[in-house]
Design a protein around this motif. Structure first.
Motif, PDB file in Angstrom:
ATOM      1  N   GLY A 183     -31.073  19.287  23.940  1.00 25.56           N
ATOM      2  CA  GLY A 183     -30.938  18.177  24.869  1.00 25.56           C
ATOM      3  C   GLY A 183     -30.288  18.593  26.159  1.00 25.56           C
ATOM      4  O   GLY A 183     -29.600  19.612  26.231  1.00 25.56           O
ATOM      5  N   GLU A 184     -30.540  17.790  27.172  1.00 24.68           N
ATOM      6  CA  GLU A 184     -29.943  18.001  28.483  1.00 24.68           C
ATOM      7  C   GLU A 184     -29.659  16.626  29.070  1.00 24.68           C
ATOM      8  O   GLU A 184     -30.539  15.759  29.091  1.00 24.68           O
ATOM      9  N   PHE A 185     -28.405  16.437  29.518  1.00 22.57           N
ATOM     10  CA  PHE A 185     -28.008  15.110  29.975  1.00 22.57           C
ATOM     11  C   PHE A 185     -27.233  15.220  31.274  1.00 22.57           C
ATOM     12  O   PHE A 185     -26.439  16.137  31.451  1.00 22.57           O
ATOM     13  N   GLY A 186     -27.426  14.266  32.162  1.00 16.00           N
ATOM     14  CA  GLY A 186     -26.848  14.310  33.502  1.00 16.00           C
ATOM     15  C   GLY A 186     -25.417  13.822  33.615  1.00 16.00           C
ATOM     16  O   GLY A 186     -24.789  13.977  34.649  1.00 16.00           O
ATOM     17  N   ASP A 187     -24.893  13.209  32.552  1.00 13.08           N
ATOM     18  CA  ASP A 187     -23.515  12.737  32.576  1.00 13.08           C
ATOM     19  C   ASP A 187     -23.021  12.537  31.150  1.00 13.08           C
ATOM     20  O   ASP A 187     -23.753  12.788  30.192  1.00 13.08           O
ATOM     21  N   CYS A 188     -21.799  12.076  31.014  1.00  7.98           N
ATOM     22  CA  CYS A 188     -21.194  11.894  29.684  1.00  7.98           C
ATOM     23  C   CYS A 188     -21.056  10.438  29.294  1.00  7.98           C
ATOM     24  O   CYS A 188     -20.289  10.102  28.391  1.00  7.98           O
ATOM     25  N   THR A 206     -20.180   9.310  37.168  1.00 10.35           N
ATOM     26  CA  THR A 206     -19.647   8.280  36.268  1.00 10.35           C
ATOM     27  C   THR A 206     -18.548   8.813  35.355  1.00 10.35           C
ATOM     28  O   THR A 206     -17.399   8.470  35.519  1.00 10.35           O
ATOM     29  N   VAL A 207     -18.882   9.643  34.372  1.00  3.37           N
ATOM     30  CA  VAL A 207     -17.897  10.240  33.472  1.00  3.37           C
ATOM     31  C   VAL A 207     -18.008  11.754  33.613  1.00  3.37           C
ATOM     32  O   VAL A 207     -19.036  12.327  33.273  1.00  3.37           O
ATOM     33  N   ASP A 208     -16.959  12.388  34.144  1.00  5.34           N
ATOM     34  CA  ASP A 208     -17.033  13.835  34.381  1.00  5.34           C
ATOM     35  C   ASP A 208     -16.879  14.624  33.083  1.00  5.34           C
ATOM     36  O   ASP A 208     -16.599  14.079  32.014  1.00  5.34           O
ATOM     37  N   GLY A 209     -17.083  15.926  33.175  1.00  2.00           N
ATOM     38  CA  GLY A 209     -17.057  16.788  32.007  1.00  2.00           C
ATOM     39  C   GLY A 209     -15.725  16.860  31.295  1.00  2.00           C
ATOM     40  O   GLY A 209     -15.680  16.969  30.064  1.00  2.00           O
ATOM     41  N   ILE A 210     -14.630  16.806  32.029  1.00  2.00           N
ATOM     42  CA  ILE A 210     -13.308  16.874  31.397  1.00  2.00           C
ATOM     43  C   ILE A 210     -13.082  15.621  30.554  1.00  2.00           C
ATOM     44  O   ILE A 210     -12.632  15.701  29.407  1.00  2.00           O
ATOM     45  N   GLU A 211     -13.422  14.459  31.098  1.00  2.50           N
ATOM     46  CA  GLU A 211     -13.331  13.224  30.306  1.00  2.50           C
ATOM     47  C   GLU A 211     -14.315  13.267  29.146  1.00  2.50           C
ATOM     48  O   GLU A 211     -14.016  12.779  28.050  1.00  2.50           O
ATOM     49  N   GLY A 212     -15.475  13.870  29.386  1.00  2.90           N
ATOM     50  CA  GLY A 212     -16.470  14.017  28.323  1.00  2.90           C
ATOM     51  C   GLY A 212     -15.936  14.825  27.151  1.00  2.90           C
ATOM     52  O   GLY A 212     -16.153  14.481  25.987  1.00  2.90           O
ATOM     53  N   VAL A 213     -15.219  15.908  27.455  1.00  2.00           N
ATOM     54  CA  VAL A 213     -14.618  16.727  26.394  1.00  2.00           C
ATOM     55  C   VAL A 213     -13.634  15.884  25.588  1.00  2.00           C
ATOM     56  O   VAL A 213     -13.626  15.931  24.353  1.00  2.00           O
ATOM     57  N   LYS A 214     -12.810  15.108  26.272  1.00  2.00           N
ATOM     58  CA  LYS A 214     -11.833  14.259  25.571  1.00  2.00           C
ATOM     59  C   LYS A 214     -12.530  13.270  24.642  1.00  2.00           C
ATOM     60  O   LYS A 214     -12.098  13.061  23.503  1.00  2.00           O
ATOM     61  N   ILE A 215     -13.599  12.664  25.136  1.00  2.00           N
ATOM     62  CA  ILE A 215     -14.358  11.691  24.347  1.00  2.00           C
ATOM     63  C   ILE A 215     -14.956  12.363  23.111  1.00  2.00           C
ATOM     64  O   ILE A 215     -14.849  11.862  21.992  1.00  2.00           O
ATOM     65  N   ILE A 216     -15.575  13.513  23.332  1.00  2.39           N
ATOM     66  CA  ILE A 216     -16.224  14.241  22.230  1.00  2.39           C
ATOM     67  C   ILE A 216     -15.200  14.693  21.199  1.00  2.39           C
ATOM     68  O   ILE A 216     -15.421  14.599  19.992  1.00  2.39           O
ATOM     69  N   ARG A 217     -14.049  15.192  21.642  1.00  5.73           N
ATOM     70  CA  ARG A 217     -13.012  15.706  20.733  1.00  5.73           C
ATOM     71  C   ARG A 217     -12.525  14.655  19.747  1.00  5.73           C
ATOM     72  O   ARG A 217     -12.169  14.964  18.623  1.00  5.73           O
ATOM     73  N   LYS A 218     -12.490  13.378  20.194  1.00  9.61           N
ATOM     74  CA  LYS A 218     -11.998  12.312  19.313  1.00  9.61           C
ATOM     75  C   LYS A 218     -12.875  12.145  18.074  1.00  9.61           C
ATOM     76  O   LYS A 218     -12.371  11.941  16.987  1.00  9.61           O
ATOM     77  N   LYS A 219     -14.187  12.220  18.240  1.00 12.63           N
ATOM     78  CA  LYS A 219     -15.091  12.015  17.110  1.00 12.63           C
ATOM     79  C   LYS A 219     -15.547  13.332  16.481  1.00 12.63           C
ATOM     80  O   LYS A 219     -15.821  13.383  15.280  1.00 12.63           O
ATOM     81  N   PRO A 250     -13.987  16.769  16.411  1.00 18.06           N
ATOM     82  CA  PRO A 250     -12.909  17.713  16.752  1.00 18.06           C
ATOM     83  C   PRO A 250     -13.271  19.179  16.586  1.00 18.06           C
ATOM     84  O   PRO A 250     -12.676  20.031  17.230  1.00 18.06           O
ATOM     85  N   SER A 251     -14.267  19.493  15.769  1.00 24.78           N
ATOM     86  CA  SER A 251     -14.601  20.906  15.563  1.00 24.78           C
ATOM     87  C   SER A 251     -15.872  21.346  16.292  1.00 24.78           C
ATOM     88  O   SER A 251     -16.260  22.512  16.196  1.00 24.78           O
ATOM     89  N   LEU A 252     -16.503  20.460  17.037  1.00 24.36           N
ATOM     90  CA  LEU A 252     -17.697  20.828  17.795  1.00 24.36           C
ATOM     91  C   LEU A 252     -17.310  21.813  18.894  1.00 24.36           C
ATOM     92  O   LEU A 252     -16.313  21.619  19.598  1.00 24.36           O
ATOM     93  N   CYS A 253     -18.074  22.870  19.046  1.00 20.99           N
ATOM     94  CA  CYS A 253     -17.790  23.889  20.063  1.00 20.99           C
ATOM     95  C   CYS A 253     -18.226  23.388  21.437  1.00 20.99           C
ATOM     96  O   CYS A 253     -19.374  22.969  21.614  1.00 20.99           O
ATOM     97  N   ILE A 254     -17.303  23.432  22.389  1.00 17.55           N
ATOM     98  CA  ILE A 254     -17.594  22.985  23.754  1.00 17.55           C
ATOM     99  C   ILE A 254     -17.184  24.089  24.725  1.00 17.55           C
ATOM    100  O   ILE A 254     -16.031  24.515  24.740  1.00 17.55           O
ATOM    101  N   ILE A 255     -18.141  24.525  25.531  1.00 19.45           N
ATOM    102  CA  ILE A 255     -17.871  25.519  26.567  1.00 19.45           C
ATOM    103  C   ILE A 255     -18.072  24.856  27.923  1.00 19.45           C
ATOM    104  O   ILE A 255     -19.129  24.275  28.182  1.00 19.45           O
ATOM    105  N   MET A 256     -17.061  24.924  28.756  1.00 21.24           N
ATOM    106  CA  MET A 256     -17.227  24.444  30.128  1.00 21.24           C
ATOM    107  C   MET A 256     -18.019  25.509  30.874  1.00 21.24           C
ATOM    108  O   MET A 256     -17.679  26.692  30.825  1.00 21.24           O
ATOM    109  N   GLN A 257     -19.077  25.099  31.522  1.00 21.44           N
ATOM    110  CA  GLN A 257     -19.904  26.001  32.326  1.00 21.44           C
ATOM    111  C   GLN A 257     -20.017  25.348  33.694  1.00 21.44           C
ATOM    112  O   GLN A 257     -20.754  24.391  33.877  1.00 21.44           O
ATOM    113  N   THR A 258     -19.253  25.863  34.652  1.00 20.67           N
ATOM    114  CA  THR A 258     -19.109  25.156  35.908  1.00 20.67           C
ATOM    115  C   THR A 258     -18.928  26.112  37.069  1.00 20.67           C
ATOM    116  O   THR A 258     -18.745  27.313  36.876  1.00 20.67           O
TER     117      THR A 258
END
Length: 185
Positions: A5-10, A33-46, A48-56
């Motif tokens: 998948g590829e998505f334009g926002d979080c 709308t929702v930037d990547g840093i906030e996106g990481v926080k949102i994802i971490r809550k549900k 917690p073990s999903l691998c997330i790499i910031m690519q920026t």
């Protein structure tokens, strides 16, 4: 590897992750709308073990620290060669925290500036674990640590898992931060 998948926002990050079931999320910081840093926080809550790499494109200190603090497992710059991006994905899947060398250097400089001079706690790391942790603080990858210490990457991975457990952290970035701030090495 394949992209699921590829998505334009979080905005609907959790729904999108539930639909696509990725092993790794490559996240940009600068999104509407929702930037990547906030996106990481949102994802971490549900997840917690999903691998997330910031690519920026951002290499500034605030973005790096904010992304790592939010729970990113790694931080690479967009101009990174595609083969190195694949290496970063493999590294994060194997428990590592990939960072481009320039980012690793910035992280170290930031933590050196904020070094806590309090009494260091005894985390009961073995000498080998301290050596591996020291190499990670220097920004070496698991493979480079293995070469430096004349051990296998699997052995490095085993030491890192024990380091995580003893330091009560979940990523190399957290281990490096704790090692520096608590003067472990």
């Amino acid at each position: 590897m394949r992209s699921v998948g590829e998505f334009g926002d979080c905005v609907n990050a959790l729904l999108k992750i539930e639909e696509t079931q990725p092993d790794v999320v490559l996240m940009d910081i600068n999104m509407p709308t929702v930037d990547g840093i906030e996106g990481v926080k949102i994802i971490r809550k549900k997840y917690p073990s999903l691998c997330i790499i910031m690519q920026t494109v951002f290499e500034d200190d605030d973005k790096i620290i904010s992304a790592i603090s939010a729970g990113a497992n790694g931080y690479i710059i967009k101009k990174t060669h595609p083969s190195k991006i694949i290496d970063a994905i493999n590294e994060v899947i194997n428990g590592g925290s990939p960072m481009t060398p320039a980012v690793a250097r910035r992280v170290l400089e930031l933590f050196h500036k904020k070094l806590n001079f309090g009494i260091s706690q005894d985390y009961k790391l073995t000498d080998r674990e301290k050596e591996v942790l020291s190499d990670l603080v220097k920004g070496l990858s698991y493979k480079m640590v293995a070469d430096e210490r004349k051990i296998s990457v699997y052995t490095v991975n085993a030491h890192v898992r024990k380091i995580y457990e003893k330091l009560q952290v979940h990523s190399v970035a957290e281990a490096v931060s704790k090692a520096i701030s608590n003067r472990i090495i």
